[in-house]
Design a protein around this motif. Structure first.
Motif, PDB file in Angstrom:
ATOM      1  N   ALA A   3      -9.285  -1.829 -16.141  1.00  0.00           N
ATOM      2  CA  ALA A   3      -7.931  -1.794 -15.960  1.00  0.00           C
ATOM      3  C   ALA A   3      -6.741  -1.053 -17.207  1.00  0.00           C
ATOM      4  O   ALA A   3      -5.830  -1.046 -17.102  1.00  0.00           O
ATOM      5  CB  ALA A   3      -7.561  -3.034 -15.232  1.00  0.00           C
TER       6      ALA A   3
ATOM      7  N   LEU B 135      -1.115   4.061  -1.236  1.00  0.00           N
ATOM      8  CA  LEU B 135      -2.548   4.098  -0.939  1.00  0.00           C
ATOM      9  C   LEU B 135      -2.616   4.405   0.499  1.00  0.00           C
ATOM     10  O   LEU B 135      -3.383   5.163   1.005  1.00  0.00           O
ATOM     11  CB  LEU B 135      -3.279   2.595  -0.921  1.00  0.00           C
TER      12      LEU B 135
ATOM     13  N   TRP C 195      -1.813  -4.235  -9.304  1.00  0.00           N
ATOM     14  CA  TRP C 195      -1.906  -4.420  -8.011  1.00  0.00           C
ATOM     15  C   TRP C 195      -2.828  -5.652  -8.076  1.00  0.00           C
ATOM     16  O   TRP C 195      -4.090  -5.570  -8.673  1.00  0.00           O
ATOM     17  CB  TRP C 195      -2.351  -3.367  -7.275  1.00  0.00           C
TER      18      TRP C 195
ATOM     19  N   PRO D  60      -4.843  -7.188  -5.201  1.00  0.00           N
ATOM     20  CA  PRO D  60      -4.832  -7.186  -3.807  1.00  0.00           C
ATOM     21  C   PRO D  60      -5.383  -8.265  -3.097  1.00  0.00           C
ATOM     22  O   PRO D  60      -6.014  -9.147  -3.600  1.00  0.00           O
ATOM     23  CB  PRO D  60      -6.005  -6.033  -3.733  1.00  0.00           C
TER      24      PRO D  60
ATOM     25  N   ARG E 189      -6.538  -8.551 -14.250  1.00  0.00           N
ATOM     26  CA  ARG E 189      -6.673  -6.998 -14.285  1.00  0.00           C
ATOM     27  C   ARG E 189      -5.226  -6.252 -13.941  1.00  0.00           C
ATOM     28  O   ARG E 189      -5.053  -5.153 -14.323  1.00  0.00           O
ATOM     29  CB  ARG E 189      -7.625  -6.792 -13.201  1.00  0.00           C
TER      30      ARG E 189
ATOM     31  N   ALA F  21       0.077   4.304 -10.149  1.00  0.00           N
ATOM     32  CA  ALA F  21      -0.151   3.301 -10.810  1.00  0.00           C
ATOM     33  C   ALA F  21      -0.268   3.358 -12.263  1.00  0.00           C
ATOM     34  O   ALA F  21       0.314   2.528 -13.005  1.00  0.00           O
ATOM     35  CB  ALA F  21      -1.582   2.817 -10.528  1.00  0.00           C
TER      36      ALA F  21
ATOM     37  N   ARG G  64       0.803  -1.225   0.086  1.00  0.00           N
ATOM     38  CA  ARG G  64       0.069  -0.116  -0.144  1.00  0.00           C
ATOM     39  C   ARG G  64       0.755   1.168   0.056  1.00  0.00           C
ATOM     40  O   ARG G  64       0.430   2.284  -0.633  1.00  0.00           O
ATOM     41  CB  ARG G  64      -1.041  -0.160   1.183  1.00  0.00           C
TER      42      ARG G  64
ATOM     43  N   ARG H  12     -10.829  -8.066  -4.428  1.00  0.00           N
ATOM     44  CA  ARG H  12     -11.661  -6.771  -4.790  1.00  0.00           C
ATOM     45  C   ARG H  12     -12.047  -6.733  -6.256  1.00  0.00           C
ATOM     46  O   ARG H  12     -11.665  -5.543  -6.644  1.00  0.00           O
ATOM     47  CB  ARG H  12     -10.651  -5.800  -4.109  1.00  0.00           C
TER      48      ARG H  12
ATOM     49  N   LEU I 157       2.045   1.934  -3.558  1.00  0.00           N
ATOM     50  CA  LEU I 157       0.939   2.504  -4.593  1.00  0.00           C
ATOM     51  C   LEU I 157       0.627   4.000  -3.813  1.00  0.00           C
ATOM     52  O   LEU I 157      -0.181   4.458  -4.542  1.00  0.00           O
ATOM     53  CB  LEU I 157       0.085   1.530  -4.495  1.00  0.00           C
TER      54      LEU I 157
END
Lengths: 232, 345
Positions: free
Chosen positions: A102, A52, A82, A84, A146, A76, A47, A88, A50
């Protein structure tokens, strides 16, 4: 110059100091595993890369550029995919729509779609199906697909084998090997043998810092330097 | 209208009740109420769809939404009053109305986008209470500003600005006999507009890349951001479109016989929009469409039942709508098409 470089990264959730000075480097085309017990900061490291959960101190460099504090979509967009934890998926979108989201607008969607559908024929079969109706394994394939579209140079994969039957895990491993032919992988994985089998190098985290690192060749869970950090 | 004592008598006077329900269930009455209900539903949908998209994508409960409809009603009212004279024909009035709705949509979409960037964006990371207080405050500021400006111009701020309401063309004010039902032209006009907006919003959500990002973001905005998409841009677009659509709904309320431009629209519209959005399921386009029909038709039926003297409790019409809301929350808290758990917010 490393593809990805984290230097003295400190990341917090509120006042909880999760990453306490993480240093690591990932070279192009390698597979690097982040291992360690639950709660040591593996997912937080992804995280933080990225942005996040942006680090409060330290730097994250990707392709030589400091991306610390940049917006997540910008980081990104530089070429980081990513996959996850818990996949998700966009459950109410179809498989094809999940892939479409994506693919960057300027990229050739048809070509990208064909590329991942060739890699994962199951996804092509269920292209019109809503992602929430896929099995766990199919969802994981979609999550990996993705992450692979859009010519990413680095793929961050978080717990890909979690909750999957052994047979499905094998398929996921095959998919990750396919992915690694195209892109560099950073893998967070609880399944230690699987992580050692897939990765070229590892970083072992404990209490938010890197305590061990090196090549995975010949490393087993019985290794003293590993065992004391992985046992409960 | 009869008093409470005699109203009570209605409930014990079985023959009268039978007669009342006999009239209620006459095909022409039901058909009229159904069409009028669909007309109301169309306007509720136009107003509520923006509210649900904003919540679905951004997780923001926008308490200023009713004020945007009120702004649309007033600004649209001004334009119609200026552009229409007593000699203006019905066709020109309708064309002017459509042009006004388009201008209001553009203006208020820009206003909503600016509001999102300037006021809402800085508080995304805070608790929902901040968003509620902020948007409620914006709604109150707009309402009071409208009250001050209309009063200063000699326009009665409530219950309704009759000069604007009376710009309705004769063809829409007239009633038409369709399949035996006596239907006001305005409701047919509203149904056509509602259908057009529903198709346009549906096409935007399902046929454009941005629509896809918005649907994905409604499920998991963080994941969309991690896929390289600037979700904040989508937030601005959706908040702007939501504001513009609410204002267009407000323009329709100018000619709606039960509303008309008024500062009271702020709260009235907000309550109905929230009822529609909650019954439909927060964030669901399909749910908003279905709930708007349910609320519109229920409103039409109960308004007739409780306002026409058969069962004389005018307030019960609104009570019934809120009862629907309560029943939905008890039986199906996520609404008709709501997602049980929304990720990413």
């Amino acid at each position: 110059m490393s593809l990805l470089e984290l230097t003295d990264v400190h990341t917090y959730y509120g006042e909880s100091h999760i990453l306490q000075g993480v240093d690591l480097a990932v070279e192009e085309s390698e597979i690097v595993a982040l291992i360690g017990r639950n709660g040591v900061g593996k997912t937080t490291t992804l995280r933080s890369i990225l942005q996040l959960t942006p680090p409060r101190e330290g730097t994250v460099r990707f392709k030589g550029e400091d991306v610390t504090g940049d917006s997540t979509h910008d980081v990104a967009g530089r070429g980081i995919g990513w996959v996850p934890e818990e996949r998700r998926m966009f459950g109410y979108l179809t498989v094809e729509e999940n892939v479409r989201v994506a693919v960057p607008p300027e990229a050739d969607f048809e070509a990208e779609r064909e590329y991942v559908f060739d890699l994962f024929p199951d996804l092509e079969r269920f292209r019109e199906k809503e992602a929430r109706n896929l099995s766990g394994g199919q969802q994981q394939m979609l999550a990996i697909a993705r992450g692979m579209v859009g010519n990413n140079d680095l793929l961050l994969v978080d717990e890909p084998s979690e909750g999957l039957a052994p047979l499905i895990v094998e398929q996921v491993v095959d998919a990750l090997r396919e992915a690694s032919a195209e892109t560099t992988l950073v893998l967070v994985e609880q399944n230690f043998p699987l992580a050692m089998d897939l990765a070229d190098r590892f970083y072992l985290l404990d209490h938010g810092t890197v305590v061990e690192s090196g090549a995975t060749d010949g490393v087993t869970a019985d290794d003293d330097r590993i065992r004391r950090y992985l046992s409960a | 209208m009869i008093g409470f004592g005699s109203s009570l008598a209605v409930f014990v006077d079985a023959p009268l009740l039978v007669d009342a329900f006999g009239r209620f269930f006459q095909p022409d009455t039901l058909a009229r109420l159904l069409v009028e209900g669909l007309g109301k539903a169309a306007i509720y949908f136009i107003i509520a769809v923006g509210l649900t998209l904003v919540f679905g994508l951004m997780g923001v409960l926008n308490f200023a939404h009713g004020a945007f409809a009120m702004l649309g009603a007033y600004i649209g009212g001004v334009l119609l009053v200026v552009g229409i004279s007593s000699t203006t024909g019905s066709g020109v009035r309708i064309l002017l109305f459509i042009a006004v709705a388009a201008v209001i949509f553009a203006l208020l979409t820009a206003f909503g986008s600016a509001l999102e960037v300037g006021l809402v964006r800085p508080i995304y990371d805070r608790t929902p209470m901040y968003q509620i207080l902020l948007t409620f405050g914006v709604g109150l500021i707009l309402e009071e500003t409208a009250r001050i400006l209309t009063s200063a111009r000699g326009i009665q701020p409530e219950p309704t600005w009759t000069a604007a309401a009376s710009t309705i063309p004769a063809v829409l004010d007239a009633r038409y006999s369709i399949l035996g039902a006596n239907i006001r032209g305005f409701y047919l006009f509203a149904i056509a507009a509602g259908a057009l907006v529903a198709v346009a919003v549906w096409a935007f959500l399902t046929r454009t890349l941005y629509g896809l990002y918005i649907r994905a973001g409604s499920e998991d905005a963080e994941m969309v951001e991690a896929l390289g998409i600037d979700v904040r841009k989508a937030f601005t677009i959706v908040f702007g479109l939501g504001t513009g659509l609410a204002a267009v709904g407000g323009v329709f309320l100018i000619w709606d016989p039960t509303y008309g431009p008024s500062v009271l629209l702020n709260i009235d519209v907000l309550l109905y929009a929230f009822v529609v959005v909650v019954i439909g399921g927060l964030g669901s386009f399909k749910g908003t469409l279905a709930a708007a029909v349910i609320v519109g038709v229920t409103d039409s039926l109960t308004t007739w039942l409780f306002n026409t003297g058969i069962v004389p409790f005018p307030g019960l019409s609104e009570v019934t709508i809120f009862l629907l809301l309560v029943i939905t929350l008890v039986i199906r808290p996520q609404g008709l098409y709501g997602i049980e758990e929304v990720g990413g917010h």
